[in-house]
Design a protein around this motif. Structure first.
Motif, PDB file in Angstrom:
ATOM      1  N   VAL A  65       0.769  -1.246  -0.061  1.00 14.30           N
ATOM      2  CA  VAL A  65       0.050  -0.095  -0.038  1.00 14.30           C
ATOM      3  C   VAL A  65       0.959   1.263  -0.101  1.00 14.30           C
ATOM      4  O   VAL A  65       0.589   2.204  -0.648  1.00 14.30           O
ATOM      5  N   ALA A  66       1.900   1.164   0.678  1.00 14.70           N
ATOM      6  CA  ALA A  66       2.827   2.424   0.896  1.00 14.70           C
ATOM      7  C   ALA A  66       3.565   2.537  -0.430  1.00 14.70           C
ATOM      8  O   ALA A  66       3.648   3.786  -0.954  1.00 14.70           O
ATOM      9  N   ASN A  73       1.312   9.149  -5.915  1.00 13.80           N
ATOM     10  CA  ASN A  73       1.813  10.575  -5.895  1.00 13.80           C
ATOM     11  C   ASN A  73       2.637  11.134  -7.040  1.00 13.80           C
ATOM     12  O   ASN A  73       2.980  12.204  -7.284  1.00 13.80           O
ATOM     13  N   LEU A  74       2.897  10.142  -7.850  1.00 12.93           N
ATOM     14  CA  LEU A  74       3.771  10.770  -8.936  1.00 12.93           C
ATOM     15  C   LEU A  74       3.041  11.371 -10.148  1.00 12.93           C
ATOM     16  O   LEU A  74       3.293  12.245 -10.774  1.00 12.93           O
ATOM     17  N   GLY A  75       1.411  11.139  -9.849  1.00 17.36           N
ATOM     18  CA  GLY A  75       0.668  12.122 -10.684  1.00 17.36           C
ATOM     19  C   GLY A  75       0.464  11.232 -12.085  1.00 17.36           C
ATOM     20  O   GLY A  75       0.085  12.376 -13.023  1.00 17.36           O
ATOM     21  N   TYR A  80      -1.164   3.721 -13.278  1.00 16.07           N
ATOM     22  CA  TYR A  80      -0.683   3.597 -11.547  1.00 16.07           C
ATOM     23  C   TYR A  80      -2.046   3.872 -10.838  1.00 16.07           C
ATOM     24  O   TYR A  80      -3.113   4.487 -11.208  1.00 16.07           O
ATOM     25  N   PRO A  81      -2.088   3.410  -9.641  1.00 12.80           N
ATOM     26  CA  PRO A  81      -3.192   3.516  -8.562  1.00 12.80           C
ATOM     27  C   PRO A  81      -3.605   4.945  -8.340  1.00 12.80           C
ATOM     28  O   PRO A  81      -2.679   5.857  -8.574  1.00 12.80           O
ATOM     29  N   ALA A  85      -8.032   5.089  -4.299  1.00 12.51           N
ATOM     30  CA  ALA A  85      -7.999   3.515  -4.321  1.00 12.51           C
ATOM     31  C   ALA A  85      -6.853   3.060  -3.286  1.00 12.51           C
ATOM     32  O   ALA A  85      -7.164   2.182  -2.662  1.00 12.51           O
ATOM     33  N   VAL A  86      -5.683   3.894  -3.188  1.00 17.46           N
ATOM     34  CA  VAL A  86      -4.799   3.410  -2.121  1.00 17.46           C
ATOM     35  C   VAL A  86      -5.509   3.831  -0.921  1.00 17.46           C
ATOM     36  O   VAL A  86      -5.168   2.788   0.017  1.00 17.46           O
ATOM     37  N   ALA A  87      -6.114   4.685  -0.427  1.00 14.38           N
ATOM     38  CA  ALA A  87      -6.991   4.785   0.733  1.00 14.38           C
ATOM     39  C   ALA A  87      -7.755   3.930   0.975  1.00 14.38           C
ATOM     40  O   ALA A  87      -7.978   3.480   2.282  1.00 14.38           O
ATOM     41  N   ALA A  88      -8.459   3.254   0.162  1.00 17.33           N
ATOM     42  CA  ALA A  88      -9.392   2.129   0.443  1.00 17.33           C
ATOM     43  C   ALA A  88      -8.539   0.852   0.790  1.00 17.33           C
ATOM     44  O   ALA A  88      -8.931   0.211   1.652  1.00 17.33           O
TER      45      ALA A  88
END
Length: 95
Positions: A65-66, A73-75, A80-81, A85-88
């Motif tokens: 997840v990290a 965060n690369l945008g 890429y997720p 989705a990462v927060a979920a």
């Protein structure tokens, strides 16, 4: 850029924490550096009660997840997720 300059730049990136993830019960916390590698893991005392397989699986899940947060965060749109989705995924780390 010289070899020494490149090595120093890589060293700086390796030390810079750019993404983190933590399990719901805050038992596992993982940091990812600017190169996309895990650079820190913090375990709460409860983790001492886990067997080695459980410990390995849980640390790897939080690390995944990290790392996904690092990619998000690369945008870069597309493969890429997303941050949502990462927060979920992070909320699903129920340990």
């Amino acid at each position: 850029m010289t070899e020494q300059g490149a090595a120093e730049a890589a060293s700086d990136l390796a030390e810079q924490v750019v993404a983190t993830a933590i399990s719901v019960k805050r038992t596992v916390f993982v940091q990812v550096n600017a190169l996309g590698f895990v650079c820190g893991v913090v375990l709460k005392p409860e983790a001492r009660n886990w067997d080695s397989v459980t410990l390995n699986n849980r640390v790897r899940k939080v690390a995944a997840v990290a790392h996904d947060r690092y990619l998000a965060n690369l945008g870069i749109d597309g493969t890429y997720p997303t941050l949502d989705a990462v927060a979920a995924d992070e909320r699903a780390l129920n340990f």
